[in-house]
Design a protein around this motif. Sequence first.
Motif, PDB file in Angstrom:
ATOM      1  N   VAL A   1      11.133 -11.883  14.575  1.00 38.60           N
ATOM      2  CA  VAL A   1      10.309 -12.368  13.459  1.00 38.60           C
ATOM      3  C   VAL A   1       9.162 -11.424  13.114  1.00 38.60           C
ATOM      4  N   ALA A   2       8.840 -10.470  13.994  1.00 45.82           N
ATOM      5  CA  ALA A   2       7.751  -9.543  13.683  1.00 45.82           C
ATOM      6  C   ALA A   2       7.862  -8.308  14.569  1.00 45.82           C
ATOM      7  N   GLN A   3       7.538  -7.153  13.994  1.00 44.50           N
ATOM      8  CA  GLN A   3       7.394  -5.926  14.768  1.00 44.50           C
ATOM      9  C   GLN A   3       6.316  -5.095  14.107  1.00 44.50           C
ATOM     10  N   ALA A   4       5.332  -4.688  14.911  1.00 44.96           N
ATOM     11  CA  ALA A   4       4.146  -4.052  14.368  1.00 44.96           C
ATOM     12  C   ALA A   4       4.473  -2.834  13.516  1.00 44.96           C
ATOM     13  N   SER A   5       5.271  -1.903  14.026  1.00 38.83           N
ATOM     14  CA  SER A   5       5.532  -0.668  13.286  1.00 38.83           C
ATOM     15  C   SER A   5       6.388  -0.915  12.045  1.00 38.83           C
ATOM     16  N   ALA A   6       7.403  -1.771  12.154  1.00 45.48           N
ATOM     17  CA  ALA A   6       8.292  -2.028  11.020  1.00 45.48           C
ATOM     18  C   ALA A   6       7.586  -2.804   9.912  1.00 45.48           C
ATOM     19  N   ASP A   7       6.612  -3.627  10.270  1.00 41.80           N
ATOM     20  CA  ASP A   7       5.914  -4.459   9.286  1.00 41.80           C
ATOM     21  C   ASP A   7       4.659  -3.799   8.733  1.00 41.80           C
ATOM     22  N   PHE A   8       4.301  -2.627   9.232  1.00 40.98           N
ATOM     23  CA  PHE A   8       3.048  -1.979   8.862  1.00 40.98           C
ATOM     24  C   PHE A   8       3.006  -1.689   7.363  1.00 40.98           C
ATOM     25  N   ALA A   9       1.865  -1.964   6.740  1.00 40.38           N
ATOM     26  CA  ALA A   9       1.730  -1.751   5.295  1.00 40.38           C
ATOM     27  C   ALA A   9       0.267  -1.586   4.935  1.00 40.38           C
ATOM     28  N   ALA A  10       0.041  -1.152   3.703  1.00 40.18           N
ATOM     29  CA  ALA A  10      -1.309  -0.914   3.197  1.00 40.18           C
ATOM     30  C   ALA A  10      -1.904  -2.161   2.572  1.00 40.18           C
ATOM     31  N   GLN A  11      -1.626  -3.288   3.144  1.00 34.22           N
ATOM     32  CA  GLN A  11      -2.107  -4.560   2.588  1.00 34.22           C
ATOM     33  C   GLN A  11      -2.444  -5.507   3.725  1.00 34.22           C
ATOM     34  N   GLN A  12      -3.683  -5.943   3.789  1.00 32.57           N
ATOM     35  CA  GLN A  12      -4.061  -6.944   4.779  1.00 32.57           C
ATOM     36  C   GLN A  12      -3.268  -8.224   4.522  1.00 32.57           C
ATOM     37  N   GLY A  13      -2.663  -8.762   5.587  1.00 31.67           N
ATOM     38  CA  GLY A  13      -1.915  -9.997   5.468  1.00 31.67           C
ATOM     39  C   GLY A  13      -0.452  -9.822   5.161  1.00 31.67           C
ATOM     40  N   PHE A  14       0.001  -8.580   4.915  1.00 36.11           N
ATOM     41  CA  PHE A  14       1.417  -8.360   4.622  1.00 36.11           C
ATOM     42  C   PHE A  14       2.236  -8.716   5.858  1.00 36.11           C
ATOM     43  N   ARG A  15       3.222  -9.605   5.676  1.00 35.66           N
ATOM     44  CA  ARG A  15       4.036 -10.124   6.768  1.00 35.66           C
ATOM     45  C   ARG A  15       3.186 -10.675   7.909  1.00 35.66           C
ATOM     46  N   ASP A  16       2.023 -11.241   7.533  1.00 34.95           N
ATOM     47  CA  ASP A  16       1.131 -11.950   8.462  1.00 34.95           C
ATOM     48  C   ASP A  16       0.423 -11.032   9.444  1.00 34.95           C
ATOM     49  N   TRP A  17       0.316  -9.719   9.115  1.00 35.21           N
ATOM     50  CA  TRP A  17      -0.419  -8.778   9.955  1.00 35.21           C
ATOM     51  C   TRP A  17      -1.750  -8.430   9.299  1.00 35.21           C
ATOM     52  N   PHE A  18      -2.785  -8.302  10.157  1.00 34.96           N
ATOM     53  CA  PHE A  18      -4.115  -7.918   9.703  1.00 34.96           C
ATOM     54  C   PHE A  18      -4.631  -6.806  10.623  1.00 34.96           C
TER      55      PHE A  18
END
Length: 376
Positions: A73-90
């Motif tokens: 359901v989540a992986q830090a490197s694969a979900d990394f993006a230039a948007q706070q909150g993208f795929r529930d990551w901050f």
Amino acid sequence: MRSGPGAGYFVLGKLTAGDTVTITGRTADAVWMAIQAGSERSGWVSSEYVKANYPPESAPVIATPPLPRQLLVAQASADFAAQQGFRDWFYLASTAPGSSKFIRMPWDSDGTYRWCCDANYSSAMRVWSAGAYPSQSNDAVRLWVSPYDGQLRISGTAHKERVFGNGGNGVLVRILQNKNMLWENSLGPSETAETSFDLSVTSKSGDEFYFVVGARGDDVGDSTVFDPTVELLHPGGTDLPAPEGWAEIVRPTAAAPAPTPTRPPAAALCFEPRLRHYEEHKGCCAEVAGLVYNRQGKLFGPRGAVVRIEGPPANNRYVREFGVDASGGYSITALSTDVYTVWLKGPNIRSKKYEVRYDDLAKIRILVDFYQVACW
């Protein structure tokens, strides 16, 4: 929207307040609705968020999909993006080394793909796709907010980066759930060998998981690879192929801000403060405390909410922010002047202000509650 009726099912994507959907079914208790939001977007959503133009109980009861036995359901490197909150990551920085208080990092404006760097931080500090580099004064933090109820497996490795992670005093890597320690490990100055972690935890939707890299006295050679993976587990579930989430658009934080709207967005949370009463207490100093309620009159801790308090506008002006806990409570102590203004702040939160005055700073507690209201 989820792949099934419950917070244990995979999140397919998100809708926006005001979107029009078609109800295609429901659970027997009508707590969850099956909906169609376009030709390729179908799934389940809590009926709490659906305003139907006919009684939801008249929709047909349909079969519940099986729960998956194991699902990424989540992986830090694969979900990394230039948007706070993208795929529930901050992406955060602690206010001090080892502190459990955090503020959001800015996106690097020079075009390098990372979160880091403004005048308040060390120029070395950053969070990038697979790791983080702390500063001497601030931990570098990645936060994942779980949208799931159930059992989670959090696994991965941590090690000093082989080029920029060589030297200094080493780092301390930690994993916290709602500020409670789950795992901690020290990495030496040149510890490039991988240290693994494999944790099984119970999660409620809204739980916060912090992945922290902290310096140990200096920030020389502290670049650290720390790439956690999160899986959702249902031991009694079924082996199923992974559902396909919707394509999401990343909106870079560094983009020019949109013009300020004349009205708040439909999803804004608006609050007004109301005095409950004054009371004596046995503490040393004046206090402000209270509770936050939602539109249904239930205790409510909005994600990221803080209570802001400011003293008189003078050279020694008192300005502080105090967190609202998950159950909707807050407390502010050790006040030392007789007039303060308090209000609620946070992502997408608007609040009216309230002025409190003290007759006796040694023993007065003022209880001010915040109630969610229609936005003005």
